[in-house]
Design an enzyme around this catalytic site. Structure first.
Site, mmCIF file in Angstrom:
data_model
loop_
_atom_site.group_PDB
_atom_site.id
_atom_site.type_symbol
_atom_site.label_atom_id
_atom_site.label_comp_id
_atom_site.label_asym_id
_atom_site.label_seq_id
_atom_site.Cartn_x
_atom_site.Cartn_y
_atom_site.Cartn_z
ATOM 1 N N ASP A 1 -22.662 36.375 -2.901
ATOM 2 C CA ASP A 1 -22.452 35.058 -2.304
ATOM 3 C C ASP A 1 -23.787 34.389 -1.998
ATOM 4 O OD1 ASP A 1 -19.830 35.582 -2.473
ATOM 5 O OD2 ASP A 1 -19.455 35.765 -0.316
ATOM 6 N N GLU B 1 0.822 24.020 -10.212
ATOM 7 C CA GLU B 1 1.175 24.180 -8.808
ATOM 8 C C GLU B 1 -0.083 24.472 -7.983
ATOM 9 O OE1 GLU B 1 4.379 23.753 -8.957
ATOM 10 O OE2 GLU B 1 5.171 24.308 -6.988
ATOM 11 N N LYS C 1 7.945 31.314 -10.551
ATOM 12 C CA LYS C 1 7.904 30.010 -9.895
ATOM 13 C C LYS C 1 7.107 30.149 -8.603
ATOM 14 C CE LYS C 1 11.060 26.396 -8.403
ATOM 15 N NZ LYS C 1 10.487 26.319 -7.059
#
Ligand SMILES: [Zn+2]
Length: 675
Positions: free
Chosen positions: A34, A178, A116
């Site tokens: 990081d 989504e 889904k």
């Protein structure tokens, strides 16, 4: 460093950062630390700061969020974003298969099935390989332009590599998918909220939807949103099948569903559904079913769509989730009418992606019918509602020392009044007019959205103001301006919060009489009842002076409501409060202009709502229906005109099907009210 050197360096850094982003966000395999990443990023930022003219729209620095917006613009979808028909049983899937076979006249076909994700649909428009617009689904035809927010989602590429299909390059296209939040990130957010004394969010999906609607994209950047793509439509040519689409999306740099499968026939499909039924719980995000599509684009086009849903696709929804946990205690809470309701205090358990430690127990009858006892292992369920409920105890796990539950005799408030239960009612009541818990909830109700809609006067604020001694009853709200100095010095307040609250209070004075009547909180008088009374009696004095017979003469006002009204105004304190409110300038007379014309579009129609809608809350929908002359009722019967079914509908949906009542999905409903 001159301009050209800066540009070259920035390009090099951008490429590196994109590579590391992909490794981190798409492949979940970070290749640098990081800290190293942050250093590269800071270097790019400092170069761009020196030479702002070299900043390109797809630079990684453009993801951190820009200036807050005032409002979102609307974007019209080129192809409407239809909603899928839902199914809840395998039988429905077999029916679907049979319908397809018939429509395609036994021509061979295959399915593409995918998990889904329980998230928020998003449309992305790319021009010349660069992200131009990100938009919400909205009403399916037009949504909000949330591009600045979308750019902060790192699994959405700001530009795509050159990818060809059938010799043609994909440059101008739309992608849909989504947006969602990992359960662990959601829990982090809630942990922080609880620590800072804020109300925790309901679930990852609502939090995602709320985040996408933030006007300040810098705030969005802080929430770790993800995106999975499932739809691709090129402007200039057709892509032959869903499995080609998934393949291309992956090549373009989008994250795709790990649970996606090409199924040769319905047996393959059913196996896929079964396979993921339990496996899906191992995923870091919430899923609620399987989306089934006909794989071939040509066949999809041939099948077309009907009533706002495509004929070539269907969603299979898994059953709602249960969990077992220990019932540690049953506490009671006091509502605004004095109703004392039991709450289950649970050993915290993970259910449908969120940690649950409380659940509703409704009333004493509910507890005794199921023989729920403190210490029991209980099954809890999360349906469409935010608050989970206890279904039943697991009797086999009950040990001998666990004894039946006895409802408390006294109110938990300081006054400790004896609780009473009236014949034919499920609840116990604290009847003391000075009960501090009732007063809090009364004030909260008075200020709520359906009542006088005073923004900023929610549960926490009410508790604070009552504790500070600034509010003793609802009328005191209109004296708060005298305590401005105290308000602005409250912890976490300040000038702005205090001013906003006082402004909202001032504005509430212009709310119509029917809202005021509902807001003062007469037991059994809901919004509908208040409206009827207002239309009939025209002003508060006529209501106060009405006899039982006069009240029940109003259609739909029964004896229970009539008695409650008479009882309410027989209490001197209530009359005093009404008088004070009138003096502060609130409306206690009916404004004839509000009369809904009898030829209103929905005149005479009754609506029942079940399940959650995406575009509005149930009460907003009810208000909309009423504004068009229709009425909302709570239960389904043969005379119900429409049952509007949202996500995760309840038993009303089954009843509507049984009775053959006209069923509308959210899109149908939106169309209907659009006229
Ligand atoms: Zn009490």
């Amino acid at each position: 460093m001159d301009l050209e050197q800066a540009r070259a360096k920035a390009t090099e850094l951008s490429q590196l950062i994109r590579k590391y982003d992909k490794a981190y966000y798409l492949d979940a395999e970070p290749i640098i630390s990081d800290r190293e990443y942050d250093l590269l990023f800071a270097e790019l930022q400092s170069i761009e700061k020196l030479y702002p003219e070299i900043i390109v729209s797809d630079s990684p620095t453009q993801r951190v969020g820009g200036e807050p917006l005032k409002a979102f613009e609307q974007v019209t979808h080129n192809v409407p974003m239809l909603s899928l028909q839902n199914s809840y049983t395998k039988e429905d899937i077999f029916d679907f298969d049979a319908r397809i076979k018939k429509s395609l006249e036994n021509e061979a076909f295959a399915y593409s099935a995918e998990l889904k994700i329980d998230g928020v649909a998003l449309s992305l428009r790319y021009i010349d390989g660069k992200l131009q617009i990100g938009a919400t689904r909205g009403d399916g035809y037009a949504g909000d332009n949330i591009t600045s927010n979308v750019k902060t989602i790192k699994s959405i590429p700001l530009s795509v590599p050159a990818v060809t299909y059938d010799g043609k390059e994909l440059k101008n296209f739309e992608v849909r998918g989504e947006v969602f939040m990992h359960v662990s990130d959601f829990q982090q957010i809630n942990k922080a909220r609880i620590e800072s004394d804020e109300k925790p969010y309901a679930n990852p999906r609502n939090t995602t939807a709320g985040t996408l609607k933030l006007l300040d994209s810098a705030l969005v950047a802080k929430r770790k949103l993800n995106f999975i793509a499932y739809y691709l439509k090129a402007d200039d040519f057709e892509i032959e099948s869903q499995h080609d689409i998934v393949d291309l999306l992956s090549k373009l740099g989008f994250k795709i569903n790990s649970g996606v499968k090409y199924c040769n026939d319905i047996n393959d499909l059913i196996n896929f559904i079964d396979e993921w039924e339990s496996k899906r719980h191992d995923l870091p995000f919430q899923t609620d079913g399987i989306v089934i599509k006909i794989d071939s684009t040509r066949q999809q086009n041939y099948l077309g769509s009907v009533a706002r849903s495509p004929r070539w696709a269907i969603a299979y929804k898994y059953e709602s989730e249960n969990a077992a946990t220990i019932l540690r205690d049953i506490t009671v809470q006091v509502g605004r009418t004095g109703a004392v309701t039991p709450v289950a205090e649970l050993e915290p358990v993970l259910l449908a992606g969120s940690t649950v430690s409380r659940a509703t127990l409704h009333n004493m009858d509910f507890i005794s019918e199921r023989d729920i006892r403190i210490g029991d292992t209980v099954l809890i369920e999360k349906g469409g509602e935010v608050i989970p409920k206890v279904i039943k105890p697991v009797i086999e796990l009950r040990t001998p020392e666990i004894i039946p539950y006895v409802f408390p005799k006294y109110c938990p408030c300081d006054l400790k009044t004896l609780l009473v239960r009236f014949e034919g009612e499920a609840n116990y009541y604290c009847e003391h007019p000075d009960c501090p818990w009732q007063i809090r909830r009364k004030i909260e109700h008075f200020a709520s959205r359906d009542a006088l809609d005073i923004a900023g006067l929610g549960e926490k604020v009410v508790d604070t103001l009552v504790n500070e001694g600034l509010l003793k009853d609802i009328a005191d709200i209109y004296e708060l301006h005298k305590h401005y100095e105290i308000l602005k010095n409250l912890e976490k307040w300040g000038n702005k919060s205090a001013q906003n609250l006082l402004e909202a209070i001032e504005n509430s004075k212009s709310q119509p009489f029917e809202r005021v009547l509902f807001a003062i909180g007469i037991k059994f008088i809901g919004r509908g009842g208040a409206k009827l009374l207002v239309r009939h009696f025209k002003n508060i004095d006529a209501i106060i002076n009405a006899t039982r017979d006069e009240l029940t003469a109003v259609h739909e006002i029964g004896t229970k409501m009539a008695d409650s009204i008479i009882k309410f105004f027989s209490i001197e304190m209530n009359k005093t409060i009404v008088e004070r409110l009138r003096n502060y300038g609130l409306t206690f007379e009916f404004d004839e202009v509000e009369i809904v014309l009898t030829d209103a579009p929905l005149s005479g129609k009754t609506f029942v709502f079940t399940g959650e809608m995406e575009s509005m809350t149930r009460s907003e929908a009810a208000l909309k229906v009423e504004s068009l002359g229709g009425t909302e009722t709570k239960s389904v019967s043969k005379v119900t005109s429409y049952v509007v079914v949202g996500a995760k509908p309840g038993s009303k949906f089954d009843k509507a099907k049984k009775l053959g009542v006209h069923i509308l999905n959210e899109e149908d409903f939106l169309n209907l009210i659009k006229g």
